[in-house]
Design a protein around this motif. Structure first.
Motif, mmCIF file in Angstrom:
data_model
loop_
_atom_site.group_PDB
_atom_site.id
_atom_site.type_symbol
_atom_site.label_atom_id
_atom_site.label_comp_id
_atom_site.label_asym_id
_atom_site.label_seq_id
_atom_site.Cartn_x
_atom_site.Cartn_y
_atom_site.Cartn_z
ATOM 1 N N ARG A 49 122.657 36.501 21.996
ATOM 2 C CA ARG A 49 122.865 36.676 23.433
ATOM 3 C C ARG A 49 121.538 36.752 24.178
ATOM 4 N N ASP A 50 120.576 37.483 23.608
ATOM 5 C CA ASP A 50 119.275 37.634 24.269
ATOM 6 C C ASP A 50 118.580 36.285 24.428
ATOM 7 N N VAL A 51 118.586 35.475 23.374
ATOM 8 C CA VAL A 51 117.942 34.162 23.436
ATOM 9 C C VAL A 51 118.664 33.265 24.431
ATOM 10 N N ARG A 52 119.980 33.295 24.390
ATOM 11 C CA ARG A 52 120.772 32.463 25.311
ATOM 12 C C ARG A 52 120.514 32.870 26.766
ATOM 13 N N ASP A 53 120.546 34.175 27.037
ATOM 14 C CA ASP A 53 120.311 34.656 28.399
ATOM 15 C C ASP A 53 118.893 34.343 28.861
ATOM 16 N N ALA A 54 117.933 34.481 27.949
ATOM 17 C CA ALA A 54 116.549 34.180 28.302
ATOM 18 C C ALA A 54 116.398 32.711 28.675
ATOM 19 N N ARG A 55 117.025 31.838 27.905
ATOM 20 C CA ARG A 55 116.953 30.408 28.219
ATOM 21 C C ARG A 55 117.512 30.131 29.618
ATOM 22 N N VAL A 64 112.279 24.322 35.084
ATOM 23 C CA VAL A 64 111.870 23.347 34.072
ATOM 24 C C VAL A 64 113.010 23.141 33.086
ATOM 25 N N ASP A 65 113.115 21.915 32.592
ATOM 26 C CA ASP A 65 114.178 21.574 31.650
ATOM 27 C C ASP A 65 113.649 21.737 30.231
ATOM 28 N N PHE A 66 114.274 22.584 29.445
ATOM 29 C CA PHE A 66 113.865 22.792 28.059
ATOM 30 C C PHE A 66 115.046 23.378 27.304
ATOM 31 N N ASP A 67 114.930 23.393 25.997
ATOM 32 C CA ASP A 67 115.925 24.079 25.179
ATOM 33 C C ASP A 67 115.206 24.926 24.153
ATOM 34 N N VAL A 68 115.920 25.904 23.638
ATOM 35 C CA VAL A 68 115.328 26.756 22.604
ATOM 36 C C VAL A 68 115.403 26.025 21.268
ATOM 37 N N PRO A 69 114.587 26.421 20.304
ATOM 38 C CA PRO A 69 114.599 25.744 18.997
ATOM 39 C C PRO A 69 115.948 25.850 18.297
ATOM 40 N N PHE A 171 112.830 37.436 25.462
ATOM 41 C CA PHE A 171 112.489 36.753 26.715
ATOM 42 C C PHE A 171 111.056 36.225 26.656
ATOM 43 N N HIS A 172 110.146 37.015 26.119
ATOM 44 C CA HIS A 172 108.757 36.572 26.069
ATOM 45 C C HIS A 172 108.615 35.318 25.207
ATOM 46 N N GLU A 173 109.244 35.296 24.048
ATOM 47 C CA GLU A 173 109.095 34.143 23.159
ATOM 48 C C GLU A 173 109.779 32.906 23.726
ATOM 49 N N VAL A 174 110.883 33.087 24.436
ATOM 50 C CA VAL A 174 111.577 31.945 25.028
ATOM 51 C C VAL A 174 110.745 31.333 26.152
ATOM 52 N N THR A 175 109.931 32.139 26.847
ATOM 53 C CA THR A 175 109.045 31.546 27.854
ATOM 54 C C THR A 175 108.080 30.551 27.217
ATOM 55 N N HIS A 176 107.645 30.822 25.984
ATOM 56 C CA HIS A 176 106.774 29.864 25.297
ATOM 57 C C HIS A 176 107.536 28.588 24.944
ATOM 58 N N ALA A 177 108.788 28.731 24.552
ATOM 59 C CA ALA A 177 109.604 27.540 24.287
ATOM 60 C C ALA A 177 109.737 26.698 25.555
ATOM 61 N N LEU A 227 103.814 35.181 33.756
ATOM 62 C CA LEU A 227 104.367 34.927 35.090
ATOM 63 C C LEU A 227 105.892 34.825 35.031
ATOM 64 N N LEU A 228 106.387 34.047 34.073
ATOM 65 C CA LEU A 228 107.833 33.885 33.950
ATOM 66 C C LEU A 228 108.516 35.190 33.553
ATOM 67 N N MET A 229 107.877 35.942 32.650
ATOM 68 C CA MET A 229 108.471 37.221 32.241
ATOM 69 C C MET A 229 108.686 38.130 33.443
ATOM 70 N N ASP A 230 107.718 38.186 34.342
ATOM 71 C CA ASP A 230 107.829 39.056 35.509
ATOM 72 C C ASP A 230 109.021 38.684 36.377
ATOM 73 N N ARG A 231 109.372 37.412 36.350
ATOM 74 C CA ARG A 231 110.425 36.934 37.237
ATOM 75 C C ARG A 231 111.769 36.706 36.537
ATOM 76 N N ALA A 232 111.748 36.553 35.224
ATOM 77 C CA ALA A 232 112.980 36.211 34.520
ATOM 78 C C ALA A 232 113.657 37.406 33.852
ATOM 79 N N PHE A 233 112.870 38.373 33.366
ATOM 80 C CA PHE A 233 113.473 39.480 32.624
ATOM 81 C C PHE A 233 114.361 40.303 33.549
#
Length: 317
Positions: A49-55, A64-69, A171-177, A227-233
């Motif tokens: 759930r955390d990875v899905r919500d972070a994405r 930006v268009d991306f997907d998680v691994p 959330f932090h790791e998904v920002t790198h993805a 930057l994304l963490m501040d706005r997405a979490f």
């Protein structure tokens, strides 16, 4: 396995390369307790759930268009060592084939140094986005790792709810993805500079230009993630950041020395410097302008532009 097993593996290092990677794996694992990995169904569902919500949130915030691994692993410390020995071996491969003549003692020392580094990191890494740089095939999938024993231990040490702490890491790791998904050219860009730096070391010199370019790119990577963490979490997390920083500052002298030797202080500087750059860009323009850094390699800020973001803005206009 015990510390004596670790020493035995290191002193038995053999082969033709700079480092005996099989010995590194054995020695690092012998020095590190793998940790508990049994997870309840609730915890497994929580990671998903955390990875899905972070994405979802990062997509919304960054535009930006991306997907998680496809590869998302909840690991113990030994699993993390296995994954990262492969990464380090790829990165060091260029240097290993450079034909340097080495004594057995030098190989033992190199193997021992790498074992200590991996053991230390395995005890401390919480999560990792692995773009699989220098992989043999460009089709190899990137991966996302969570080191569950470390997440549980650190959450307990910081006196925070494990579920909330785990979500913060996710959330932090998904920002790198998101960054690598938005910039398919980024792995090749980083690889080229890594290879040039390692080749130069093999020739007994330091390629400062490649190092500066690599440092600037990684500063952009770390800063944009912040930057994304501040706005997405979806929660206030300044308390988590403060507790993590206090824990880092409170480490003993040996741990502090290892952090310096491993360049972790430089990574902290990359976070802070990169975030300041992107905050300036967003304040002056907007997050869409900040995200333009991933449109093409030429849009990456130079080392000088990181400290003068207005010059970067003028250049990309």
């Amino acid at each position: 396995m015990t510390l004596s097993d670790s020493v035995r593996a290191i002193t038995a290092a053999s082969g033709d390369g700079l480092i005996d990677w099989a010995a590194v794996t054995e020695a690092a694992k012998a020095a590190v307790d793998p940790g508990e990995l049994s997870l309840s169904e609730t915890a497994r569902a929580g990671y998903a759930r955390d990875v899905r919500d972070a994405r979802t949130r990062v997509r919304e915030v960054a535009g930006v268009d991306f997907d998680v691994p496809d590869t998302i692993e909840v690991q113990n410390r030994h699993h993390w060592i296995d994954a990262n020995v492969a990464t380090f071996e790829r990165v060091m491969g260029t240097l290993e084939v450079s034909g340097l003549g080495l004594t057995g003692l030098a190989r033992v020392l190199n193997t021992g140094s790498m074992s200590v580094a991996l053991a230390f990191l395995a005890n401390n890494v919480l999560g990792q986005y692995d773009p699989l740089l220098l992989a043999e095939s460009p089709d190899e999938a990137h991966a996302l790792y969570f080191v569950q024993p470390n997440i549980a231990r650190v959450a307990d040490e910081l006196d925070v709810a494990e579920e909330r702490f785990r979500r913060w890491i996710a959330f932090h790791e998904v920002t790198h993805a998101a960054e690598f998904g938005a910039a398919p050219w980024l792995p090749e860009h980083l690889e080229a500079r890594m290879e040039r730096s390692v080749d130069a070391l093999g020739d007994g010199r330091l390629d400062r230009q490649s190092f500066r370019e690599l440092d600037a790119a990684m500063t952009a990577v770390e800063g944009y993630a912040e930057l994304l963490m501040d706005r997405a979490f979806d929660d206030e997390y300044e308390d988590l950041r403060e507790k993590v920083e206090a824990r880092r500052r409170g480490r003993g002298p040996v741990a502090q020395l290892l952090r310096r030797l491993l360049g972790l202080g430089m990574k902290r500087r990359q976070y802070e410097r990169g975030k300041a750059f992107f905050e300036h860009v967003v304040e002056a323009r907007d997050i869409e302008t900040a995200s333009a850094v991933w449109d093409r390699p030429e849009n990456l800020p130079s080392d000088a532009e990181l400290d003068a973001p207005e010059t970067w803005l003028a250049r990309i206009d």
